[in-house]
Design a protein around this motif. Structure first.
Motif, short mmCIF file in Angstrom:
data_model
loop_
_atom_site.label_atom_id
_atom_site.label_comp_id
_atom_site.label_asym_id
_atom_site.label_seq_id
_atom_site.Cartn_x
_atom_site.Cartn_y
_atom_site.Cartn_z
N MET A 83 -18.04 -113.37 -8.85
CA MET A 83 -17.97 -114.48 -7.90
C MET A 83 -16.58 -114.58 -7.28
N ALA A 84 -15.55 -114.42 -8.12
CA ALA A 84 -14.18 -114.47 -7.60
C ALA A 84 -13.94 -113.37 -6.59
N TRP A 85 -14.48 -112.18 -6.88
CA TRP A 85 -14.32 -111.07 -5.94
C TRP A 85 -15.01 -111.38 -4.61
N HIS A 86 -16.22 -111.94 -4.70
CA HIS A 86 -16.96 -112.27 -3.48
C HIS A 86 -16.25 -113.35 -2.67
N LEU A 87 -15.57 -114.26 -3.33
CA LEU A 87 -14.91 -115.35 -2.62
C LEU A 87 -13.61 -114.92 -1.96
N PHE A 88 -12.92 -113.95 -2.57
CA PHE A 88 -11.59 -113.62 -2.07
C PHE A 88 -11.48 -112.25 -1.42
N SER A 89 -12.41 -111.37 -1.66
CA SER A 89 -12.34 -110.04 -1.07
C SER A 89 -12.76 -110.07 0.39
N SER A 90 -12.01 -109.34 1.22
CA SER A 90 -12.34 -109.27 2.65
C SER A 90 -13.61 -108.45 2.89
N ASP A 91 -14.04 -107.67 1.89
CA ASP A 91 -15.22 -106.82 2.05
C ASP A 91 -16.48 -107.45 1.47
N SER A 92 -16.42 -108.68 1.03
CA SER A 92 -17.56 -109.30 0.38
C SER A 92 -18.62 -109.74 1.39
N TRP A 93 -19.86 -109.33 1.15
CA TRP A 93 -20.95 -109.75 2.03
C TRP A 93 -21.22 -111.24 1.90
N LEU A 94 -21.00 -111.80 0.70
CA LEU A 94 -21.25 -113.22 0.48
C LEU A 94 -20.26 -114.06 1.29
N LYS A 95 -18.99 -113.68 1.21
CA LYS A 95 -17.97 -114.40 1.97
C LYS A 95 -18.26 -114.32 3.47
N CYS A 96 -18.72 -113.16 3.89
CA CYS A 96 -18.97 -112.95 5.32
C CYS A 96 -20.20 -113.69 5.82
N ARG A 97 -21.00 -114.24 4.90
CA ARG A 97 -22.13 -115.07 5.32
C ARG A 97 -21.67 -116.45 5.75
N PHE A 98 -20.49 -116.86 5.28
CA PHE A 98 -20.01 -118.21 5.56
C PHE A 98 -18.85 -118.23 6.55
N GLN A 99 -18.22 -117.09 6.76
CA GLN A 99 -17.17 -117.03 7.76
C GLN A 99 -17.14 -115.64 8.36
N GLU A 100 -16.58 -115.53 9.55
CA GLU A 100 -16.57 -114.25 10.27
C GLU A 100 -15.65 -113.26 9.57
N CYS A 101 -16.15 -112.05 9.39
CA CYS A 101 -15.36 -110.99 8.80
C CYS A 101 -15.25 -109.82 9.78
N CYS A 102 -14.21 -109.07 9.64
CA CYS A 102 -14.01 -107.88 10.47
C CYS A 102 -14.88 -106.75 9.94
N GLU A 103 -15.77 -106.26 10.79
CA GLU A 103 -16.61 -105.13 10.40
C GLU A 103 -15.89 -103.85 10.79
N LYS A 104 -15.15 -103.30 9.85
CA LYS A 104 -14.26 -102.18 10.14
C LYS A 104 -15.00 -100.94 10.60
N ASN A 105 -16.18 -100.72 10.07
CA ASN A 105 -16.92 -99.50 10.39
C ASN A 105 -18.18 -99.80 11.20
N ARG A 106 -18.14 -100.87 11.96
CA ARG A 106 -19.31 -101.26 12.75
C ARG A 106 -19.58 -100.22 13.84
N THR A 107 -20.83 -99.82 13.95
CA THR A 107 -21.26 -98.90 15.00
C THR A 107 -21.92 -99.70 16.11
N LEU A 108 -21.47 -99.49 17.32
CA LEU A 108 -22.03 -100.25 18.43
C LEU A 108 -23.48 -99.86 18.66
N ASN A 109 -24.29 -100.85 18.96
CA ASN A 109 -25.70 -100.61 19.26
C ASN A 109 -25.81 -100.27 20.75
N PHE A 110 -25.88 -98.98 21.02
CA PHE A 110 -25.89 -98.50 22.41
C PHE A 110 -27.10 -99.05 23.17
N THR A 111 -28.25 -99.07 22.53
CA THR A 111 -29.47 -99.55 23.19
C THR A 111 -29.34 -101.02 23.56
#
Length: 344
Positions: free
Chosen positions: A34-62
């Protein structure tokens, strides 16, 4: 008398080892997770409640193509160039430099619109995202005598934000009103460096928006029309060389004699063509649909007729593009509501 021998008795008390408690161990492990999810920038749980940087996001061309097809009118060339540029950049796992686009054309032709759509594809919150940064020349860099300060602030701002999110998007509007020299501050971040002071800028996107070069684009479009050619036949090679030279030598442009152009760091000069009345009508229909109204062709025609066009004799192109469509539709909307009330 017999002497009694003292008996020394050593009592060995065994050290008690607590039995393994699966429940306690599970709670400890759960707390760590839980501590990791709350404080890690890579946590999916944390990113559900605040915006996170998607470092490897692939643009949806379509999705990007669909957005441009549905919302950007009369700009076949800009759409084609941007789609190809973004597709190539997004599919490259290790780009050699950031993506740098310079959008040119008169007001109301869709430059801001396209940059917003692109930003939304990179970071869904678009201009509201903390990873998308919009600079206005007249607001953020207003004073000619503070160019040195602006350059330092700009470098610090970009360095800090790209450190936080490698895929940051930076949009510079009103480049034609920016003081020459200011934008050269970002040149090191656009160049072919693996890192600058320990930070990689290769996955960032930089977009310039400018009215500079609009006259050159309009003249080329009119020449095509005069010679009987279709506007859809205009290609990038017909305009990009004119734009790069014209903007570089334009003293009223923030890119005047810029090292960014001199070093060929702009990937594409993207021309936005002047809009014809048929394109203005498309803008009106789209705005009516966005407001939840049924499209009324009489109102569409009325709004289009109120726009001013050039050249004066032929009246082919809207001199404000679609910029005042919303305001003019507001007036007609008010008239329609009054008529409905009058009819009961």
């Amino acid at each position: 008398m017999k002497l009694l021998k003292a008996a020394v008795i050593f009592v060995v008390v065994p050290t008690l080892t607590p039995a393994f408690d699966p429940l306690s161990a599970s709670l400890v492990a759960g707390s760590a997770v839980m501590a990791w999810h709350l404080f890690s920038s890579d946590s999916w749980l944390k990113c559900r409640f605040q915006e996170c940087c998607e470092k490897n996001r692939t643009l949806n061309f379509t999705a990007l193509k669909a957005q441009l097809d549905d919302r950007l009118f009369g700009q076949h060339l800009a759409k084609d160039v941007v789609l190809k540029a973004v597709l190539g950049f997004s599919n490259n796992p290790s780009p050699k430099k950031p993506l740098m686009l310079s959008l040119h054309g008169w007001a109301g032709t869709g430059k801001n619109f396209l940059s917003q759509i692109l930003a939304e594809q990179v970071h869904p919150a678009g201009l509201r995202s903390k990873f998308v940064h919009l600079f206005l020349a007249t607001l953020h860099f207003p004073h000619h005598d503070q160019v040195k300060l602006y350059k330092e602030q700009l470098q610090n701002w970009i360095r800090g934000n790209v450190s936080a999110c490698p895929s940051s998007v930076f949009i510079f509007d009103e480049m034609d009103k920016m003081h020459p020299g200011v934008i050269d501050a970002i040149k090191p971040f656009l160049d072919y460096y693996e890192e600058v002071d320990g930070v990689s800028y290769r996955k960032a996107i930089f977009i310039f928006l400018s009215n500079a070069g609009g006259d050159l684009i309009n003249k080329a479009a009119l020449d095509f029309w005069t010679s009987g050619k279709r506007r859809e036949d205009i290609q990038l090679k017909d305009l990009e060389p004119l734009l790069s030279v014209g903007v570089f030598n334009n003293k009223n442009s923030g890119l005047w004699h810029s090292s960014i152009i001199d070093r060929n760091l702009i990937d594409y000069f993207v021309p936005f063509l002047p809009l014809e009345q048929r394109h203005v009508k498309m803008c009106v229909r789209a705005e009516m649909t966005a407001r939840g109204y049924a499209v009324d062709e009489e109102i569409v025609q009325a709004v289009a007729d109120e726009m001013t066009y050039f050249p004066k004799e032929q009246k082919i192109y809207s001199d404000k593009g679609c910029k005042t469509v919303q305001a003019k539709l507001d007036i007609h909307e008010d008239l329609v509501m009054r008529e409905m009330k009058a009819r009961g």
